[in-house]
Write a protein that holds these residues in place. Structure first.
Motif, short mmCIF file in Angstrom:
data_model
loop_
_atom_site.label_atom_id
_atom_site.label_comp_id
_atom_site.label_asym_id
_atom_site.label_seq_id
_atom_site.Cartn_x
_atom_site.Cartn_y
_atom_site.Cartn_z
N LEU A 142 -14.11 7.05 -10.48
CA LEU A 142 -13.39 6.25 -11.48
C LEU A 142 -13.04 4.92 -10.82
O LEU A 142 -13.59 4.57 -9.80
CB LEU A 142 -12.12 7.00 -11.90
CG LEU A 142 -12.35 8.40 -12.46
CD1 LEU A 142 -11.05 9.15 -12.60
CD2 LEU A 142 -13.06 8.31 -13.80
N SER A 143 -12.12 4.17 -11.41
CA SER A 143 -11.68 2.95 -10.78
C SER A 143 -10.32 2.57 -11.33
O SER A 143 -9.81 3.24 -12.23
CB SER A 143 -12.65 1.81 -11.05
OG SER A 143 -12.42 1.27 -12.33
N GLY A 144 -9.76 1.50 -10.83
CA GLY A 144 -8.49 1.01 -11.35
C GLY A 144 -8.57 0.76 -12.85
O GLY A 144 -7.60 0.94 -13.57
N ASP B 60 -7.01 1.80 -7.45
CA ASP B 60 -8.45 1.57 -7.56
C ASP B 60 -9.25 2.31 -6.49
O ASP B 60 -10.19 3.03 -6.80
CB ASP B 60 -8.77 0.07 -7.50
CG ASP B 60 -10.27 -0.18 -7.62
OD1 ASP B 60 -10.81 0.16 -8.69
OD2 ASP B 60 -10.90 -0.67 -6.67
N ARG B 61 -8.84 2.13 -5.24
CA ARG B 61 -9.63 2.73 -4.16
C ARG B 61 -9.59 4.26 -4.20
O ARG B 61 -10.65 4.89 -4.17
CB ARG B 61 -9.14 2.18 -2.81
CG ARG B 61 -9.99 2.59 -1.64
CD ARG B 61 -11.40 2.03 -1.76
NE ARG B 61 -12.31 2.61 -0.79
CZ ARG B 61 -12.93 3.76 -0.92
NH1 ARG B 61 -12.73 4.47 -2.00
NH2 ARG B 61 -13.75 4.22 0.01
N PRO B 62 -8.40 4.87 -4.30
CA PRO B 62 -8.39 6.34 -4.40
C PRO B 62 -9.18 6.84 -5.61
O PRO B 62 -9.90 7.84 -5.51
CB PRO B 62 -6.90 6.69 -4.58
CG PRO B 62 -6.15 5.51 -4.13
CD PRO B 62 -7.04 4.31 -4.20
N PHE C 17 -4.41 -1.71 -9.62
CA PHE C 17 -4.80 -2.26 -8.33
C PHE C 17 -4.57 -1.25 -7.21
O PHE C 17 -5.44 -1.00 -6.39
CB PHE C 17 -3.98 -3.54 -8.07
CG PHE C 17 -4.01 -4.04 -6.65
CD1 PHE C 17 -5.06 -4.82 -6.20
CD2 PHE C 17 -2.98 -3.73 -5.78
CE1 PHE C 17 -5.08 -5.29 -4.90
CE2 PHE C 17 -3.00 -4.19 -4.47
CZ PHE C 17 -4.05 -4.97 -4.03
N LEU C 18 -3.38 -0.63 -7.22
CA LEU C 18 -3.04 0.33 -6.17
C LEU C 18 -3.96 1.54 -6.19
O LEU C 18 -4.31 2.09 -5.16
CB LEU C 18 -1.61 0.84 -6.38
CG LEU C 18 -0.48 0.00 -5.84
CD1 LEU C 18 0.84 0.65 -6.20
CD2 LEU C 18 -0.59 -0.14 -4.33
N ARG D 168 -11.71 5.39 -7.00
CA ARG D 168 -13.13 5.16 -6.83
C ARG D 168 -13.78 6.32 -6.10
O ARG D 168 -14.93 6.67 -6.36
CB ARG D 168 -13.38 3.87 -6.06
CG ARG D 168 -14.73 3.33 -6.35
CD ARG D 168 -14.89 1.86 -6.12
NE ARG D 168 -13.76 1.23 -5.51
CZ ARG D 168 -13.88 0.43 -4.44
NH1 ARG D 168 -15.05 0.26 -3.87
NH2 ARG D 168 -12.83 -0.18 -3.98
N PRO E 206 0.80 -1.23 0.00
CA PRO E 206 0.00 0.00 0.00
C PRO E 206 0.83 1.28 0.00
O PRO E 206 0.43 2.27 -0.61
CB PRO E 206 -0.82 -0.11 1.28
CG PRO E 206 -0.74 -1.52 1.72
CD PRO E 206 0.41 -2.17 1.04
#
Lengths: 97, 619
Positions: free
Chosen positions: B328-330, B320-322, B317-318, B324, B225
């Motif tokens: 948006l997304s990964g 994706d959460r920020p 992958f890294l 979202r 992370p």
């Protein structure tokens, strides 16, 4: 949350999103995820197609940046990134914490 | 035979389909769109066969039960359900030998269609290195189709494959009948199919239980992370440094070459309109843009390497959460990264995003990623106004300024995506489900082909659109000539001068002069033409042609104006092709109008604010 204790008392209700990093588990089945609404069935089908089937050994290999989301898992030798919402569809039993 | 026989490559994403395609066709792909949809269609003629045969490279898919527009195309082509597209005569299923289960599952599904099919077991070399041993003959018997072992990096397996294709082309079997598939047909059988695959694999394949250790070690670093983010940002910073610092010797060389060519031509031609036209209109215009080819190649080199090694999905992958949090997304990361090279392929790549709302937001913000066509403009202005000196020992001030401009685009994209997402809440979620392919050493052959394709696209633009715009611009800047009793430079009297003066009041609050206004017009065709436009505007009427454009700008623009011009280029939706691709992908005039207006408004505001603030600080 102590996943090991949770798993011992309710072996069938442990979900993938409740597992720790490094845990080795076995898939026991898929359950509904209301967040996906009408396409829940489709998501379930795709998960199965990618190998998330009962009996498949699975390893949690990592977590994303915020809220441990998404998860990186390895199933049948292939690695996937799943969000917690998808992981919560997957019921597992613990092989090794 | 009137129509050539048609083969189609089908397989999972990342199985090496495209490198096989390049090998079989001698890397001569015809890239277009499928009729009626915007999914890229790559086709080519197979080389070395006795019959003419066409090869289609279908989009990667995991299943015939599709979840995204490009998977839909793969399925529809195979089933012959895409209007205007003939059903392929033979399917070449491609499997990554290191990822057998997933590949075999799709193959078994394809087999149930009862179509002629052969299997290419790709990346056999890597599989052997990992200790995977496959009894190919027995496997072929078990699944009931011919198997050819291939290694995309050398031609041995490809020659075998070509021979099988040739045999087939000489006497194709043509089964008749239509297939229909429905979702419910298959739902129960996923388990059964996998059970069959497990049994086949256990009989004919010996697989080590683990991936090579370094793969897992590398993943625990790049997917960490915090450390993972450090790695990601270091990579991005290196890319931007490289684009600016490594390219400069080659840039200088090309620059000197074109100046030399201009001078050489100038000595052979008599003074007059023809000489002006060739030297100032054509050579200076084209040279001014072609100079940026090395930077564009370096940028694409990094993107291709990151993609081929499998790193890009880790970055997705890294982030994706920020992402979202911004709607948006990964999955939107990869289209957005491509947009750094060019927004057009970036916007087209959004078709892999299943969520329509997320796809819309990604399209709307993609042009804020600084595309390579903006690089010439930035590079010119930075070189003219920012001193070339070291900052904090290791960084170069010009490189840092460039990084800041890229960052401004990214930060604005984040803000706008966030604002758009706030308007849409309480809807169902879409899954991420992203495969993280094993790391692979990028193949030089594949990489060079990719670079060649990109370089060629750029050179073709220079030779067509940019050359044409340069000529038109030279004409506008040269006619009508100055009257006999002229007191000002000739360009003031030309069409371009008049047009620039006409536009200037609108842009006066931003500090733009009329020369800058002129350059904005051809930049609508291609942003990088702003550079040649400025060159033309400032060179016409000058005593000598080798007055460097940079020093001409430094002499006539103030620093706040230069910053404001940069700010304009960060936001302006220039380049008609971007607007056209937005129209095509969203299929909505309303969305396209919104896209164009919001970006122009943003550009105007940003340039105005930059000019006012910078003036206050400098003044």
């Amino acid at each position: 949350m102590n996943t090991a204790v949770f798993a011992n008392t309710h072996p069938l209700t442990l979900r993938l999103d409740q597992c720790r990093k490094g845990a080795t588990v076995r898939v026991t089945g898929l359950i509904e995820q209301p967040l996906f609404g009408a396409q829940d069935e489709r998501v379930g089908l795709r998960l199965k197609e990618l190998g998330f089937l009962p009996g498949a050994p699975l390893k949690v290999i990592g977590f994303g940046l915020l809220g441990s989301d998404p998860l990186a898992v390895q199933v049948n030798g292939t690695k996937f990134a799943l969000r917690r919402a998808e992981a919560a569809k997957i019921c597992v039993e613990l092989i090794q914490a | 035979m009137s129509t050539p026989i048609r083969f189609a490559l089908i397989g999972n994403p990342n199985c090496g389909k495209t490198s096989l395609f390049n090998r079989l066709t001698g890397a001569r792909a015809k890239v277009a769109n499928y009729p009626g949809v915007t999914v890229e269609r790559r086709s080519g003629m197979v080389t070395g066969l006795t019959q003419p045969a066409e090869l289609l490279d279908l989009p990667g898919t995991y299943s015939l039960f599709v979840t995204s527009p490009d998977e839909q195309v793969a399925r529809d082509v195979i089933l012959g359900q895409l209007a205007g597209e003939r059903r392929p005569d033979l399917l070449i299923a491609v499997i990554d030998a290191c990822n057998l289960r997933l590949g075999l599952r799709l193959v078994m599904e394809l087999k149930s269609l009862n179509r002629p099919i052969i299997l290419a077991l790709n990346q056999m070399d890597e599989a052997k290195r990992r200790g995977i041993s496959i009894n190919t003959a027995a496997l072929a018997k078990a699944i009931g189709m011919p198997i050819i072992e291939t290694v995309a990096v050398n031609s041995q397996g490809v020659a075998d494959l070509r021979k099988v294709l040739d045999d087939y082309a000489q006497q194709p079997a043509m089964p008749e009948g239509e297939q229909t598939l429905t979702l419910s047909d298959r739902q129960e059988s996923v388990e059964a199919l996998y059970a069959e695959i497990e049994s086949i694999i256990s009989q004919h394949v010996i697989q080590p239980a683990h991936l090579p250790r370094w793969q897992d070690r590398l993943d625990s670093l790049v997917m960490h992370p915090l450390l993972g983010l450090v790695v990601l940002f270091s990579i991005l910073l290196v890319i931007f440094q490289a684009v600016f610092a490594w390219a400069s010797p080659v840039v200088d060389l090309i620059d000197a070459g074109f100046s030399g060519l201009g001078e050489l031509v100038a000595t052979f031609l008599p003074d007059g309109i023809l000489k002006d036209f060739i030297v100032e209109g054509m050579i200076a215009g084209v040279g001014g843009v072609l100079v940026f080819l090395p930077q564009i190649i370096i940028l694409f080199f990094f993107i291709l390497v990151l993609e081929d090694t499998g790193y890009l999905t880790r970055a997705a992958f890294l982030l994706d959460r920020p992402m979202r949090g911004l709607g948006l997304s990964g999955r939107s990361f990869i289209p957005l990264l491509s947009s750094f090279a060019c927004a057009v392929p970036g916007i087209m790549a959004t078709r892999t995003i299943a969520d329509p709302r997320e796809r819309f937001i990604t399209i709307m913000v993609a042009p804020l990623m600084t595309c390579s066509a903006r690089l010439p403009v930035y590079a010119l202005i930075i070189a003219a106004f920012i001193p070339e000196q070291a900052a904090w020992g290791i960084f170069n001030l010009q490189g840092l300024t460039l990084f800041a401009l890229y960052f401004a685009g990214v930060a604005s994209a984040a803000l706008i995506a966030w604002l758009m997402r706030r308007r849409a809440s309480g809807r169902e979620e879409y899954p991420l489900l992203l495969e993280l392919p094993t790391y692979r050493w990028p193949m030089a052959y594949h990489l060079l082909l990719g670079l060649r394709e990109r370089a060629w696209i750029f050179i073709r633009r220079v030779g067509t659109i940019i050359l044409a715009l340069s000529i038109v611009l030279w004409f506008l800047a040269s006619f009508p000539g100055a009257p006999a009793n002229a007191t000002q430079p000739a360009i003031e009297y030309s069409f371009a001068g008049q047009l620039g003066h006409l536009m200037q009041p609108l842009f006066a609050p931003l500090g733009f002069n009329w020369q800058m206004c002129i350059a904005l017009i051809p930049a609508m065709g291609a942003r990088e033409v702003a550079v040649s436009a400025l060159a033309t505007v400032y060179a016409v009427g000058e005593e000598s042609i080798d007055v460097a454009l940079g020093s001409a700008l430094a002499a006539s623009w103030s620093l706040p104006v230069a910053y404001a011009y940069l700010a304009w280029f960060v936001y302006a939706p220039q380049c008609i092709s971007t607007i056209a691709v937005v129209k095509r992908e969203t299929n909505s005039a309303k969305a396209t109008a919104f896209f164009t207006i919001y970006l122009f408004a943003l550009a105007y505001f940003a340039a105005w604010a930059t000019y006012q603030i910078a003036s206050a600080l400098v003044g």
